[in-house]
Design an enzyme around this catalytic site. Structure first.
Site, PDB file in Angstrom:
ATOM      1  N   GLU A 188      -1.084   4.418  -9.831  1.00 51.87           N
ATOM      2  CA  GLU A 188      -2.025   3.356  -9.459  1.00 51.87           C
ATOM      3  C   GLU A 188      -2.887   2.902 -10.634  1.00 51.87           C
ATOM      4  OE1 GLU A 188      -0.510   5.052  -5.807  1.00 51.87           O
ATOM      5  OE2 GLU A 188      -1.425   5.991  -7.571  1.00 51.87           O
ATOM      6  N   HIS A 257      -6.573  10.850   3.191  1.00 49.40           N
ATOM      7  CA  HIS A 257      -5.865   9.594   3.458  1.00 49.40           C
ATOM      8  C   HIS A 257      -6.538   8.783   4.566  1.00 49.40           C
ATOM      9  CE1 HIS A 257      -1.798  11.328   1.808  1.00 49.40           C
ATOM     10  NE2 HIS A 257      -2.748  11.201   0.886  1.00 49.40           N
TER      11      HIS A 257
END
Length: 454
Positions: A188, A257
């Site tokens: 990322e 998450h």
């Protein structure tokens, strides 16, 4: 010297009230801060405190008296050494017709005017509508903008060959090819940085994160590179880029998450922050985000992807940033939310209506810029507010709204603002604990009952 106690004004618009109950009697010694009486209006019952020490010499207005005008003498307070006999007799039931008002009474100061809320419709009346899921709306928005502007491209993990982890980029590779729909490695920080660099070079990247939780690896690129460049370059170079993907809790994906980043990014100058609820908003706001010259954090929700809404059939449908939407009008309380929090807000409003409580429901849609004018105007009407979000309670979006209302609409509030949020814990994995860690429709209902005293 004897001092008259006047009927207080509980709000800038109060003209009269009911002296419901005296909590002291003649001859009682009173200290500053002691509760003297309960005053009722059509909106609330409030306690009236003493501001000075003394002895309650004579009660001029009997408890239960209705229609007592503001600033009418209701009692006389004596200083030490004075006698109740020194106080002129006065009728104990009927208030005088008129009483001179103090020269400077803060409670009777002119109330601030309600701000002008933008209530214009998002599309013309009579527009043909079509049913579309949030997933389809996002996909359509990207496809339309890629056809319109060949500098727009999509990059991220599995966006091309696999057509997106959540199928948001479905069919884009087939139509636009591998140069504009680009699969990236699982890094990322790396591909977010490539996207930022591309935006400096004249392109308009759409960077998809498989989840915003993974974007923590790229937060330096988002904040230090994208958000600050326009300022640090003296306005010479901006960063027209969209960072998008699912945000917040899904279903049993654990603490790492399940985070809601709305408040995190909403604090950052230089960013636009968007969190849509409906398919129409997802489409209209994403098209606006792609065209915006600033970096945009576009927060979606995995659970909302499959939900269907009505979307206008227009050749070029966009929604401007900084314009909230009133989903439901009401008179008793204002419920403010955004993203998936709107599900709780709307469900609560529906159930509250069954009990005669009329809730106005506002969807912020964009958190930066935030349309606080619409919220303030609503609270000036309803006099109460509850905010709803799934993020943590400390430094939440609701906290900011509460602060704005304290500054801009304090005199109109008849109850404290309540923030319904996720609990102040990492998200549990167990399904029963996960449910308890999130806010709920029932929590919103309970909060509304608390602020409406019902």
């Amino acid at each position: 010297m004897a001092t008259e106690i006047l009927m207080p004004a509980l709000s800038p618009t109060m003209e009269e009230g009911t002296l419901a109950k005296w909590l002291v009697k003649e001859g009682d010694t009173v200290k500053a801060g002691d509760i003297l009486a309960e005053i009722e209006t059509d909106k609330a019952t409030m306690e009236f405190e003493a501001v000075d020490e003394g002895v309650m010499g004579k009660i001029l207005i009997a408890e239960g008296s209705e229609g007592v005008k503001v600033n009418t003498p209701i009692a006389v307070m004596l200083e030490d050494g004075e006698s109740a006999e020194d106080v002129a007799s006065a009728p104990a039931a009927k208030a005088p017709e008129a009483a001179p008002a103090p020269k400077a009474a803060p409670a009777t100061a002119k109330a601030p005017e309600a701000p002008k809320a933008n209530t214009s419709p998002d599309w013309p009346e009579g527009t043909e509508m079509q049913t579309m899921t949030v997933r389809e709306a996002l996909n359509t928005a990207m496809a339309e903008e890629m056809r319109r502007d060949d500098t727009v491209f999509v990059m991220g993990e599995e966006v091309a060959e696999y057509q997106g982890a959540y199928k948001i980029t479905q069919n884009l590779l087939e139509e636009f090819g591998a140069k504009r729909v680009i699969d990236t490695p699982i890094t990322e920080h790396g591909f977010a940085g490539i996207g930022v660099g591309a935006s400096w070079g004249g392109l308009r990247p759409i960077v998809e994160f498989m989840t915003w939780n993974f974007a923590m690896q790229a937060i330096d690129q988002i904040i230090n590179s994208a958000a600050k460049t326009l300022y640090m370059s003296g306005g010479q170079m901006g960063s027209p880029i969209v960072f998008r993907g699912p945000n917040g809790a899904a279903a049993r994906v654990g603490a790492q998450h399940s985070q809601d980043y709305a408040a995190w990014y909403a604090q950052v100058p230089g960013l636009r922050v968007v969190q849509p609820y409906s398919a129409a908003d997802a489409k209209g706001l994403l098209k606006t985000a792609i065209r915006d010259p600033n970096p945009v954090v576009f927060l979606e929700n995995e659970i909302l992807y499959g939900r269907s809404f009505e979307v206008p059939k227009l050749d070029d449908f966009t929604i401007p940033f900084g314009k909230a939407k009133i989903w439901r009008e009401g008179t008793d309380v204002t419920i403010v939310s955004f993203g998936i929090g709107m599900t709780y807000a709307l469900e609560a409003a529906e159930k509250l209506a069954e009990d005669g409580i009329s809730a106005e429901v506002i969807d912020l849609r964009t958190l930066r810029p935030m349309d606080t004018d619409t919220v303030i105007a609503s609270v000036m009407k309803t006099n109460r507010c509850v905010t709803v979000e799934e993020g943590w309670p400390v430094a939440s979006v609701g906290n900011h709204i509460s602060a704005v209302l304290m500054q801009k609409a304090f005199d109109y509030l008849d109850a404290p603002v309540i923030n319904c949020t996720g609990k102040d814990v990492p998200m549990p994995y167990a399904a029963n604990l996960e449910k308890l860690a999130l806010t709920s429709t029932q929590e919103v209902i309970d909060a509304v009952r608390q602020v409406t005293y019902r």
